[in-house]
Design a protein around this motif. Structure first.
Motif, PDB file in Angstrom:
ATOM      1  N   ILE A  91      26.971  30.675  33.344  1.00  0.00           N
ATOM      2  CA  ILE A  91      27.539  29.942  34.474  1.00  0.00           C
ATOM      3  C   ILE A  91      28.119  30.952  35.453  1.00  0.00           C
ATOM      4  O   ILE A  91      28.862  31.853  35.063  1.00  0.00           O
ATOM      5  N   ARG A  92      27.761  30.812  36.713  1.00  0.00           N
ATOM      6  CA  ARG A  92      28.304  31.683  37.763  1.00  0.00           C
ATOM      7  C   ARG A  92      28.903  30.816  38.864  1.00  0.00           C
ATOM      8  O   ARG A  92      28.397  29.734  39.141  1.00  0.00           O
ATOM      9  N   ILE A  93      29.961  31.298  39.475  1.00  0.00           N
ATOM     10  CA  ILE A  93      30.555  30.578  40.592  1.00  0.00           C
ATOM     11  C   ILE A  93      30.766  31.530  41.766  1.00  0.00           C
ATOM     12  O   ILE A  93      30.957  32.728  41.581  1.00  0.00           O
ATOM     13  N   ASP A  94      30.704  30.955  42.968  1.00  0.00           N
ATOM     14  CA  ASP A  94      31.187  31.660  44.151  1.00  0.00           C
ATOM     15  C   ASP A  94      32.651  31.280  44.304  1.00  0.00           C
ATOM     16  O   ASP A  94      32.978  30.094  44.473  1.00  0.00           O
ATOM     17  N   LEU A  95      33.541  32.248  44.218  1.00  0.00           N
ATOM     18  CA  LEU A  95      34.954  31.969  44.439  1.00  0.00           C
ATOM     19  C   LEU A  95      35.166  31.449  45.856  1.00  0.00           C
ATOM     20  O   LEU A  95      34.383  31.749  46.759  1.00  0.00           O
ATOM     21  N   LEU A  96      36.219  30.664  46.041  1.00  0.00           N
ATOM     22  CA  LEU A  96      36.525  30.158  47.376  1.00  0.00           C
ATOM     23  C   LEU A  96      36.591  31.333  48.358  1.00  0.00           C
ATOM     24  O   LEU A  96      37.179  32.375  48.063  1.00  0.00           O
ATOM     25  N   GLY A  97      35.952  31.156  49.516  1.00  0.00           N
ATOM     26  CA  GLY A  97      35.920  32.216  50.516  1.00  0.00           C
ATOM     27  C   GLY A  97      34.696  33.105  50.425  1.00  0.00           C
ATOM     28  O   GLY A  97      34.504  33.976  51.278  1.00  0.00           O
ATOM     29  N   HIS A  98      33.870  32.895  49.411  1.00  0.00           N
ATOM     30  CA  HIS A  98      32.721  33.774  49.160  1.00  0.00           C
ATOM     31  C   HIS A  98      31.427  32.971  49.055  1.00  0.00           C
ATOM     32  O   HIS A  98      31.441  31.784  48.707  1.00  0.00           O
ATOM     33  N   GLY A  99      30.322  33.668  49.299  1.00  0.00           N
ATOM     34  CA  GLY A  99      29.009  33.098  49.047  1.00  0.00           C
ATOM     35  C   GLY A  99      28.812  31.744  49.703  1.00  0.00           C
ATOM     36  O   GLY A  99      29.082  31.554  50.894  1.00  0.00           O
ATOM     37  N   ARG A 100      28.376  30.773  48.904  1.00  0.00           N
ATOM     38  CA  ARG A 100      28.080  29.444  49.415  1.00  0.00           C
ATOM     39  C   ARG A 100      29.223  28.457  49.164  1.00  0.00           C
ATOM     40  O   ARG A 100      29.060  27.251  49.351  1.00  0.00           O
ATOM     41  N   SER A 101      30.362  28.971  48.724  1.00  0.00           N
ATOM     42  CA  SER A 101      31.547  28.121  48.585  1.00  0.00           C
ATOM     43  C   SER A 101      32.249  27.984  49.937  1.00  0.00           C
ATOM     44  O   SER A 101      31.964  28.717  50.880  1.00  0.00           O
ATOM     45  N   ALA A 102      33.189  27.032  50.001  1.00  0.00           N
ATOM     46  CA  ALA A 102      33.925  26.797  51.238  1.00  0.00           C
ATOM     47  C   ALA A 102      34.775  28.013  51.605  1.00  0.00           C
ATOM     48  O   ALA A 102      35.160  28.808  50.739  1.00  0.00           O
ATOM     49  N   LYS A 103      35.057  28.136  52.894  1.00  0.00           N
ATOM     50  CA  LYS A 103      35.861  29.252  53.399  1.00  0.00           C
ATOM     51  C   LYS A 103      36.941  28.708  54.337  1.00  0.00           C
ATOM     52  O   LYS A 103      36.995  29.062  55.520  1.00  0.00           O
ATOM     53  N   PRO A 104      37.807  27.855  53.819  1.00  0.00           N
ATOM     54  CA  PRO A 104      38.814  27.236  54.701  1.00  0.00           C
ATOM     55  C   PRO A 104      39.814  28.244  55.238  1.00  0.00           C
ATOM     56  O   PRO A 104      40.257  29.147  54.531  1.00  0.00           O
TER      57      PRO A 104
ATOM     58  N   ARG B  20      42.447  28.859  38.756  1.00  0.00           N
ATOM     59  CA  ARG B  20      42.555  27.414  38.517  1.00  0.00           C
ATOM     60  C   ARG B  20      41.241  26.720  38.856  1.00  0.00           C
ATOM     61  O   ARG B  20      40.766  25.864  38.104  1.00  0.00           O
ATOM     62  N   ARG B  21      40.646  27.092  39.988  1.00  0.00           N
ATOM     63  CA  ARG B  21      39.372  26.468  40.379  1.00  0.00           C
ATOM     64  C   ARG B  21      38.272  26.766  39.365  1.00  0.00           C
ATOM     65  O   ARG B  21      37.457  25.901  39.048  1.00  0.00           O
ATOM     66  N   ALA B  22      38.244  28.001  38.866  1.00  0.00           N
ATOM     67  CA  ALA B  22      37.237  28.347  37.854  1.00  0.00           C
ATOM     68  C   ALA B  22      37.409  27.470  36.622  1.00  0.00           C
ATOM     69  O   ALA B  22      36.421  27.003  36.030  1.00  0.00           O
ATOM     70  N   GLY B  23      38.644  27.228  36.230  1.00  0.00           N
ATOM     71  CA  GLY B  23      38.900  26.362  35.082  1.00  0.00           C
ATOM     72  C   GLY B  23      38.456  24.937  35.334  1.00  0.00           C
ATOM     73  O   GLY B  23      37.873  24.286  34.446  1.00  0.00           O
ATOM     74  N   VAL B  24      38.698  24.430  36.540  1.00  0.00           N
ATOM     75  CA  VAL B  24      38.273  23.071  36.884  1.00  0.00           C
ATOM     76  C   VAL B  24      36.755  22.970  36.839  1.00  0.00           C
ATOM     77  O   VAL B  24      36.195  21.969  36.358  1.00  0.00           O
TER      78      VAL B  24
END
Length: 285
Positions: free
Chosen positions: A69-82, A94-98
């Motif tokens: 399993i791989r994730i783009d952390l918030l602000g990176h890649g195809r994740s949101a960049k608010p 916390r987001r990775a855990g969710v």
């Protein structure tokens, strides 16, 4: 809510493959899954100004034994960049855990590259029930180990950076000058905003200023593997020995490789990782 993005996800022994977007309360997170759904879960976390794509060369070497399993952390890649989002390390963890909760994962070995190892540590602090073991790849143990000027965290004055600036930023991520940097990694930096670039870099510094990783990990008591390219141009490779303060920690030096051994030599990087996960990975019931 989960929004499909061209991948597939099948229960049972079938492959858990493709990508999707998970809508969290504070921003969408892009997720990639590969390998058999019923294999032990392995979460891979990228470093600063990178994305899930930094792990691409490693994935085929890991899916034989793992649900990767791989994730783009918030602000990176195809994740949101608010612009108003929190990029603090505990919030990234916390987001990775969710994400793992949403995917039905109850136990995972968590692997972080560079600052991704900082997020991995924070996830273990926050969710010790979820993280069975940790592997850190070229993650500096403390700010004292950094050999990059503090000014580098400010990033280029113009945004987006020029191609020359991008290559200069990325060049220290590899063992030698002139290394052909994958274009998709440069695209990952281009895809960030100046705010997310500066804020995420600062978040890592802030977390390390509060307490070193060996101190944090000693308290956690989790099995630990540290893999370090000896020719790292961002962190003193000798600093990896600081992790020996963590009882039972395994440290593997990779001669001839730099800050990004997962890209420079995926098989050599995968070898100690697979030996470690063979002992510590947990198959879900």
């Amino acid at each position: 809510m989960t929004v499909s993005d061209g991948g597939s996800y099948v229960n049972g022994g079938a492959e858990a493959a493709g990508s999707s977007t998970l809508s969290l309360d504070d921003g969408d997170i892009h997720v990639c899954q590969d390998g058999p759904h019923d294999s032990p879960a392995l979460l891979l976390i990228h470093g600063s100004a990178s994305s899930t794509r930094s792990w691409n060369p490693m994935v085929p070497l890991l899916t034989g034994a793992h649900r990767v399993i791989r994730i783009d952390l918030l602000g990176h890649g195809r994740s949101a960049k608010p612009a108003d989002g929190s990029y603090a390390i505990p919030d990234q963890a916390r987001r990775a855990g969710v994400v793992l909760d949403r995917l039905g994962v109850e136990h995972a070995v968590v692997v972080g590259h560079s600052s991704g190892g900082v997020v991995a540590t924070a996830l273990a602090e926050r969710r010790p029930d979820l993280v069975t073991a940790l592997a850190l790849v070229n993650t500096g143990p403390s700010l004292d180990a950094s050999i990059v000027p503090e000014s580098a965290a400010a990033g280029p004055s113009q945004w987006p950076p020029t191609d020359e600036q991008l290559r200069r930023i990325a060049s220290t991520g590899f063992s030698r000058a002139g290394y052909r940097i994958p274009e998709e990694l440069l695209d990952d930096v281009r895809g960030m905003t100046r705010h997310t670039f500066i804020t995420t870099m600062g978040a890592t510094r802030s977390y390390l200023e509060q307490r070193s990783l060996p101190d944090r990990l000693t308290v956690l008591g989790k099995p630990l593997l540290v893999v370090f390219g000896e020719d790292d141009r961002r962190w003193r490779s000798s600093s990896a020995s600081d992790y020996r303060a963590v009882p039972g920690a395994e440290i593997e030096f990779l001669p001839g490789l730099g800050h990004s051994p997962l890209l420079e030599d995926p098989p050599r990087t995968a070898t100690p990782l697979l030996a470690f996960t063979a002992i510590h990975a947990v198959r879900e019931d």
